[in-house]
Design a protein around this motif. Structure first.
Motif, PDB file in Angstrom:
ATOM      1  N   ASP A  69     111.733 121.696  99.361  1.00  0.00           N
ATOM      2  CA  ASP A  69     110.913 120.638 100.038  1.00  0.00           C
ATOM      3  C   ASP A  69     111.675 120.082 101.269  1.00  0.00           C
ATOM      4  O   ASP A  69     110.772 119.983 102.217  1.00  0.00           O
ATOM      5  CB  ASP A  69     110.636 119.699  98.893  1.00  0.00           C
ATOM      6  N   VAL A  70     112.823 119.865 100.970  1.00  0.00           N
ATOM      7  CA  VAL A  70     113.601 119.439 102.148  1.00  0.00           C
ATOM      8  C   VAL A  70     113.559 120.361 103.479  1.00  0.00           C
ATOM      9  O   VAL A  70     113.295 119.886 104.488  1.00  0.00           O
ATOM     10  CB  VAL A  70     114.944 119.014 101.951  1.00  0.00           C
TER      11      VAL A  70
ATOM     12  N   LEU B  96     122.981 109.554  97.841  1.00  0.00           N
ATOM     13  CA  LEU B  96     121.537 109.021  96.928  1.00  0.00           C
ATOM     14  C   LEU B  96     121.600 109.941  95.694  1.00  0.00           C
ATOM     15  O   LEU B  96     121.816 111.094  95.838  1.00  0.00           O
ATOM     16  CB  LEU B  96     120.540 109.561  98.046  1.00  0.00           C
ATOM     17  N   THR B  97     121.344 109.203  94.888  1.00  0.00           N
ATOM     18  CA  THR B  97     121.451 109.603  93.455  1.00  0.00           C
ATOM     19  C   THR B  97     119.922 109.455  92.825  1.00  0.00           C
ATOM     20  O   THR B  97     119.369 108.362  92.918  1.00  0.00           O
ATOM     21  CB  THR B  97     122.385 109.126  92.414  1.00  0.00           C
ATOM     22  N   ILE B  98     119.168 110.396  92.429  1.00  0.00           N
ATOM     23  CA  ILE B  98     117.954 110.546  91.475  1.00  0.00           C
ATOM     24  C   ILE B  98     118.663 110.591  90.086  1.00  0.00           C
ATOM     25  O   ILE B  98     118.927 111.961  89.642  1.00  0.00           O
ATOM     26  CB  ILE B  98     117.084 111.560  91.925  1.00  0.00           C
ATOM     27  N   PHE B  99     118.105 109.799  89.178  1.00  0.00           N
ATOM     28  CA  PHE B  99     118.483 109.752  87.732  1.00  0.00           C
ATOM     29  C   PHE B  99     117.144 110.293  86.997  1.00  0.00           C
ATOM     30  O   PHE B  99     117.273 109.658  85.861  1.00  0.00           O
ATOM     31  CB  PHE B  99     118.832 108.389  87.430  1.00  0.00           C
ATOM     32  N   GLU B 100     116.633 111.128  87.450  1.00  0.00           N
ATOM     33  CA  GLU B 100     115.756 112.121  86.770  1.00  0.00           C
ATOM     34  C   GLU B 100     115.931 113.787  87.130  1.00  0.00           C
ATOM     35  O   GLU B 100     116.290 113.653  88.322  1.00  0.00           O
ATOM     36  CB  GLU B 100     114.296 111.383  86.864  1.00  0.00           C
ATOM     37  N   GLN B 101     115.019 114.319  86.514  1.00  0.00           N
ATOM     38  CA  GLN B 101     114.598 115.689  86.907  1.00  0.00           C
ATOM     39  C   GLN B 101     113.944 115.376  88.173  1.00  0.00           C
ATOM     40  O   GLN B 101     113.150 114.571  88.638  1.00  0.00           O
ATOM     41  CB  GLN B 101     113.955 116.618  86.214  1.00  0.00           C
ATOM     42  N   TYR B 102     114.097 116.359  89.326  1.00  0.00           N
ATOM     43  CA  TYR B 102     113.371 116.216  90.477  1.00  0.00           C
ATOM     44  C   TYR B 102     111.953 116.710  90.387  1.00  0.00           C
ATOM     45  O   TYR B 102     111.402 117.549  89.620  1.00  0.00           O
ATOM     46  CB  TYR B 102     114.059 117.342  91.694  1.00  0.00           C
ATOM     47  N   SER B 103     111.052 115.664  91.057  1.00  0.00           N
ATOM     48  CA  SER B 103     109.679 116.125  90.921  1.00  0.00           C
ATOM     49  C   SER B 103     109.117 115.454  92.163  1.00  0.00           C
ATOM     50  O   SER B 103     109.961 114.894  92.996  1.00  0.00           O
ATOM     51  CB  SER B 103     108.959 115.212  89.974  1.00  0.00           C
ATOM     52  N   GLU B 104     107.989 115.809  92.508  1.00  0.00           N
ATOM     53  CA  GLU B 104     107.218 115.559  93.784  1.00  0.00           C
ATOM     54  C   GLU B 104     107.201 114.208  94.307  1.00  0.00           C
ATOM     55  O   GLU B 104     107.311 113.529  95.361  1.00  0.00           O
ATOM     56  CB  GLU B 104     105.740 115.860  94.112  1.00  0.00           C
ATOM     57  N   SER B 105     107.313 113.230  93.296  1.00  0.00           N
ATOM     58  CA  SER B 105     107.104 111.660  93.032  1.00  0.00           C
ATOM     59  C   SER B 105     108.454 111.030  94.080  1.00  0.00           C
ATOM     60  O   SER B 105     108.434 110.006  94.347  1.00  0.00           O
ATOM     61  CB  SER B 105     107.196 110.993  91.994  1.00  0.00           C
ATOM     62  N   PHE B 106     109.392 111.855  94.181  1.00  0.00           N
ATOM     63  CA  PHE B 106     110.832 111.151  95.011  1.00  0.00           C
ATOM     64  C   PHE B 106     110.721 112.031  96.127  1.00  0.00           C
ATOM     65  O   PHE B 106     111.617 111.546  96.935  1.00  0.00           O
ATOM     66  CB  PHE B 106     112.243 111.960  94.000  1.00  0.00           C
ATOM     67  N   ARG B 107     109.678 112.751  96.496  1.00  0.00           N
ATOM     68  CA  ARG B 107     109.915 113.519  98.059  1.00  0.00           C
ATOM     69  C   ARG B 107     110.216 112.512  99.004  1.00  0.00           C
ATOM     70  O   ARG B 107     110.936 112.229  99.949  1.00  0.00           O
ATOM     71  CB  ARG B 107     108.900 114.250  98.088  1.00  0.00           C
ATOM     72  N   GLU B 108     109.287 111.509  99.114  1.00  0.00           N
ATOM     73  CA  GLU B 108     109.287 110.366 100.319  1.00  0.00           C
ATOM     74  C   GLU B 108     110.606 109.645 100.270  1.00  0.00           C
ATOM     75  O   GLU B 108     111.016 109.440 101.300  1.00  0.00           O
ATOM     76  CB  GLU B 108     107.953 109.477 100.075  1.00  0.00           C
ATOM     77  N   LYS B 109     110.916 109.270  99.298  1.00  0.00           N
ATOM     78  CA  LYS B 109     112.273 108.445  98.961  1.00  0.00           C
ATOM     79  C   LYS B 109     113.374 109.293  99.568  1.00  0.00           C
ATOM     80  O   LYS B 109     114.225 108.910 100.524  1.00  0.00           O
ATOM     81  CB  LYS B 109     112.582 108.042  97.571  1.00  0.00           C
ATOM     82  N   ILE B 110     113.269 110.570  99.415  1.00  0.00           N
ATOM     83  CA  ILE B 110     114.483 111.433  99.749  1.00  0.00           C
ATOM     84  C   ILE B 110     114.430 111.813 101.267  1.00  0.00           C
ATOM     85  O   ILE B 110     115.135 111.850 102.026  1.00  0.00           O
ATOM     86  CB  ILE B 110     114.508 112.836  98.826  1.00  0.00           C
TER      87      ILE B 110
END
Length: 314
Positions: free
Chosen positions: A23-24, A287-301
């Motif tokens: 995605d990145v 930046l740490t995401i405390f969940e499995q990666y999903s599309e919901s985190f894309r914009e934050k990343i």
């Protein structure tokens, strides 16, 4: 090229690193560079959950399946391969995205490696022969005489690292601990943005169990059988890759398919736990995401990448 950006994506197995990297890379015209010590081996596509052909067609992927299972890929060897790929990405005005779960590789890239000596084949063979002759406990005592500092932090249950330390002593006459005490130099003048995936343990373990089952369904047994036909030294890294020993026991008739799957699941969870420990103590993430990666985190990343990497001054 001074201070050019590099994205580092680190996390345990089955946390979604590969999907995040794709995605990145698609968003920022990137090149993905593998930093997984087992995904470098050509023969281990299924057993290491390497990106498939469809994923590789989306964005450039580098250092996946580039070595034979008959070879040894150390952190130093990987660094020699990775640095030119990163520099080539910069030269093509693309964003290098280093992704993997081998913490030592990530640290080597960001901090550098000590200038370790080349290990002649005869020294490597001498260490292996000695280990086979006297066993782990006596070998540990032998290492303690040559390099007490390394022996104090490497236990008898870690033959690979014991033999590595002894090889260095045999080839150079200096303990590994002395080489490691010398301050390394970073191999690149880069600005790193480290993104870490650190999912909830129960969710991660469930994903590990699912991955193990998917490996069997996707042909992991055939892959392990083909590896066995190569008659490789069992001490090689590829022969100790996640799942290989468990599946080889099944192939030899020493365990049922169900037992092999149970062992593979446990080994995958144990490996993920070790990676999480490394992440907690050895990796400083931006930046740490405390969940499995999903599309919901894309914009934050993506926002973090834009703000801290692409718009930063070198």
């Amino acid at each position: 090229m001074t201070g050019a950006p590099v994205i580092v994506i680190f996390g345990p197995t089955a946390s979604g690193k590969s999907s995040l990297a794709i995605d990145v890379a698609r968003e920022f015209d990137g090149v993905i560079v593998n930093a997984d010590s087992m995904q470098v081996y050509e023969e281990l596509r299924v057993l290491t959950a390497r990106p498939g052909a469809a994923d590789e067609a989306l964005v450039p992927h580098k250092l996946y399946g580039v070595l034979s299972a008959a070879e040894v890929c150390s952190a130093g060897r990987w660094l020699e391969l990775a640095v030119p790929e990163i520099e080539a990405a910069w030269g093509a005005n693309k964003l290098p995205i280093v992704v993997g779960g081998t913490g030592l590789y990530i640290r080597a890239l960001m901090e550098g490696l000590n200038d370790m000596p080349e290990i002649p084949d005869e020294c490597r063979e001498a260490a292996r022969s000695k280990f086979a002759e006297i066993g782990p406990e006596a070998f540990h005592e032998l290492l303690a005489e040559a390099d007490p500092i390394s022996a104090a932090r490497i236990g008898p249950s870690d033959p690979q690292r014991m033999m590595r330390a002894y090889e260095v002593y045999l080839s150079s006459g200096r303990p590994l601990s002395e080489w490691q005490a010398e301050a390394p130099a970073p191999p690149l003048d880069a600005r790193f943005l480290v993104i870490a995936l650190r999912p909830d343990r129960d969710d991660l373990y469930a994903a590990c169990d699912g991955r193990a089952a998917a490996m069997l369904a996707d042909g992991a047994l055939d892959e392990a059988a083909a590896l066995a036909q190569m008659n490789l030294d069992p001490g090689l890294p590829a022969m100790k890759a996640l799942g290989v020993p468990d599946l080889l026991r099944h192939i030899r008739g020493e365990a049922s398919r169900e037992e092999a799957l149970a062992s593979l699941r446990q080994a995958t969870r144990n490996y993920a736990k070790r990676q999480m420990t490394w992440l907690n103590h050895q990796i400083s993430a931006d930046l740490t995401i405390f969940e499995q990666y999903s599309e919901s985190f894309r914009e934050k990343i993506f926002s973090k990448v834009r703000k801290n990497v692409l718009t930063a001054q070198g």
